[in-house]
Design a protein around this motif. Structure first.
Motif, mmCIF file in Angstrom:
data_model
loop_
_atom_site.group_PDB
_atom_site.id
_atom_site.type_symbol
_atom_site.label_atom_id
_atom_site.label_comp_id
_atom_site.label_asym_id
_atom_site.label_seq_id
_atom_site.Cartn_x
_atom_site.Cartn_y
_atom_site.Cartn_z
ATOM 1 N N LEU A 1 0.836 -1.184 0.000
ATOM 2 C CA LEU A 1 0.000 0.000 0.000
ATOM 3 C C LEU A 1 0.879 1.245 0.000
ATOM 4 O O LEU A 1 1.812 1.350 0.795
ATOM 5 C CB LEU A 1 -0.915 0.015 1.227
ATOM 6 C CG LEU A 1 -1.814 -1.204 1.432
ATOM 7 C CD1 LEU A 1 -2.625 -1.049 2.708
ATOM 8 C CD2 LEU A 1 -2.737 -1.390 0.232
ATOM 9 N N GLY A 2 0.581 2.171 -0.874
ATOM 10 C CA GLY A 2 1.340 3.408 -0.965
ATOM 11 C C GLY A 2 0.538 4.592 -0.476
ATOM 12 O O GLY A 2 -0.690 4.628 -0.594
ATOM 13 N N ALA A 3 1.221 5.564 0.106
ATOM 14 C CA ALA A 3 0.568 6.775 0.589
ATOM 15 C C ALA A 3 1.459 7.977 0.303
ATOM 16 O O ALA A 3 2.679 7.915 0.489
ATOM 17 C CB ALA A 3 0.271 6.683 2.078
ATOM 18 N N LEU A 4 0.852 9.044 -0.159
ATOM 19 C CA LEU A 4 1.560 10.295 -0.438
ATOM 20 C C LEU A 4 1.115 11.343 0.571
ATOM 21 O O LEU A 4 -0.091 11.516 0.794
ATOM 22 C CB LEU A 4 1.270 10.768 -1.857
ATOM 23 C CG LEU A 4 1.993 12.051 -2.313
ATOM 24 C CD1 LEU A 4 3.504 11.785 -2.408
ATOM 25 C CD2 LEU A 4 1.448 12.520 -3.656
ATOM 26 N N SER A 5 2.074 12.019 1.194
ATOM 27 C CA SER A 5 1.769 13.001 2.238
ATOM 28 C C SER A 5 2.311 14.375 1.852
ATOM 29 O O SER A 5 3.365 14.490 1.218
ATOM 30 C CB SER A 5 2.377 12.587 3.579
ATOM 31 O OG SER A 5 1.912 11.317 3.968
ATOM 32 N N PHE A 6 1.584 15.393 2.260
ATOM 33 C CA PHE A 6 2.002 16.790 2.067
ATOM 34 C C PHE A 6 1.933 17.486 3.411
ATOM 35 O O PHE A 6 0.986 17.304 4.161
ATOM 36 C CB PHE A 6 1.082 17.492 1.066
ATOM 37 C CG PHE A 6 1.394 18.951 0.889
ATOM 38 C CD1 PHE A 6 2.491 19.344 0.132
ATOM 39 C CD2 PHE A 6 0.605 19.924 1.476
ATOM 40 C CE1 PHE A 6 2.781 20.689 -0.030
ATOM 41 C CE2 PHE A 6 0.891 21.273 1.322
ATOM 42 C CZ PHE A 6 1.983 21.655 0.560
#
Length: 294
Positions: free
Chosen positions: A284-289
């Motif tokens: 599972l991939g997650a992109l954070s800002f």
């Protein structure tokens, strides 16, 4: 359903063992990292990571992302601390939830998207209280419901016991699911977490109480998690959730690629329950800002 391999009493002993162990090793292992600006006596400005005094007491080490530089104390005119080293707000979440001892400071903003379907954003209201909200597109589409999205709100208090070293987090996740009426009164989580370390290197242990269809489960979900910065741009992560309410154990090892504003998390879920061992067919991939206050 009872837990298939560990009793609640054994988990309680393990939980309190880790709680008692953390303070003994904390001071030596979890010194927080800071971003600093060093002005030398000859007018140079050096920006980098973690100024630490040498054992001789006369030297400092300036470590940035590219090299290590030793500066004699008599060459230093001024040291300005710019803030905690990146990620300044990146430890607000574990792989799947905000059950850490760390909160957002006033004005900090954090957003994460899991596989572009589940999205979560949070903002620091004060230095000790933050609130988040999220929605999930996939589960909403797959369920037959009049509601548009699965959504949630997540308030959180972060209480420093020892600044930049020991934190306690208390909060909740209040869910509104498409197939259930009653707003946020059906499926909720109430969590308390004890964390030791800086935002870039820390260990946590805690528990979460689960409320399903208005009924609070009598036993908690126990949690343990780690975020360990190896480099300024790379960290190892792990999260364990186990207990009767989830009918087994879920283990989430992962990595985090750290940027000044963007992070990328990759997690591979595995677990076991009464039905045996299981694993995800893909990570599972997650992109954070993240946005930090000045």
């Amino acid at each position: 359903m009872s837990m298939p391999y560990w009793s609640v009493s054994r988990l309680s002993v393990l939980f309190f063992f880790f709680v008692s162990l953390f303070p003994a090793v904390a001071a030596a292992q979890f010194t927080p990292d800071y971003e600093v600006l060093i002005t030398t006596t000859d007018g140079r400005a050096l920006k980098g990571r973690s100024v630490r005094q040498d054992s001789s007491g006369y030297q400092f080490w300036l470590k940035d992302a590219r090299r290590e530089t030793m500066i004699n104390q008599d060459q230093i005119h001024r040291i300005d601390t710019l803030g905690l080293w990146s990620p300044p707000v990146g430890s607000y979440l574990n792989q799947i939830g905000p059950n850490t001892g760390y909160g957002l400071k006033k004005g900090e903003v954090y957003w994460r998207s899991y596989m572009l379907t589940a999205n979560f954003a949070a903002v620091g209201i004060t230095d000790y209280f933050s609130i988040g909200a999220g929605f999930d597109i996939a589960s909403s589409i797959l369920t037959a419901s009049d509601h548009t999205f699965t959504y949630a709100i997540a308030p959180k208090f972060s209480i420093p016991i020892r600044k930049d070293l020991i934190n306690v987090g208390i909060g909740g996740i209040f869910l509104n699911l498409p197939d259930y009426e009653g707003g946020f009164s059906t499926h909720n989580f109430y969590h308390a977490t004890f964390s030791v370390g800086s935002r870039s290197r820390n260990l946590s242990t805690g528990l979460a109480m689960v409320q399903v269809e208005g009924n609070l489960r009598p036993s908690p979900v126990y949690t343990m998690n780690m975020n360990w910065s190896v480099k300024s741009f790379f960290a190892l992560q792990a999260e364990i959730l186990t207990g009767a309410p989830i009918e087994g154990t879920v283990v989430l090892p992962g990595i985090q690629l750290i940027g000044r504003r963007l992070d990328f998390n990759l997690t591979y879920p595995i677990g076991w329950n009464a039905g045996g061992f299981y694993y995800s067919p893909f990570p599972l991939g997650a992109l954070s800002f993240k946005v930090s206050r000045p």
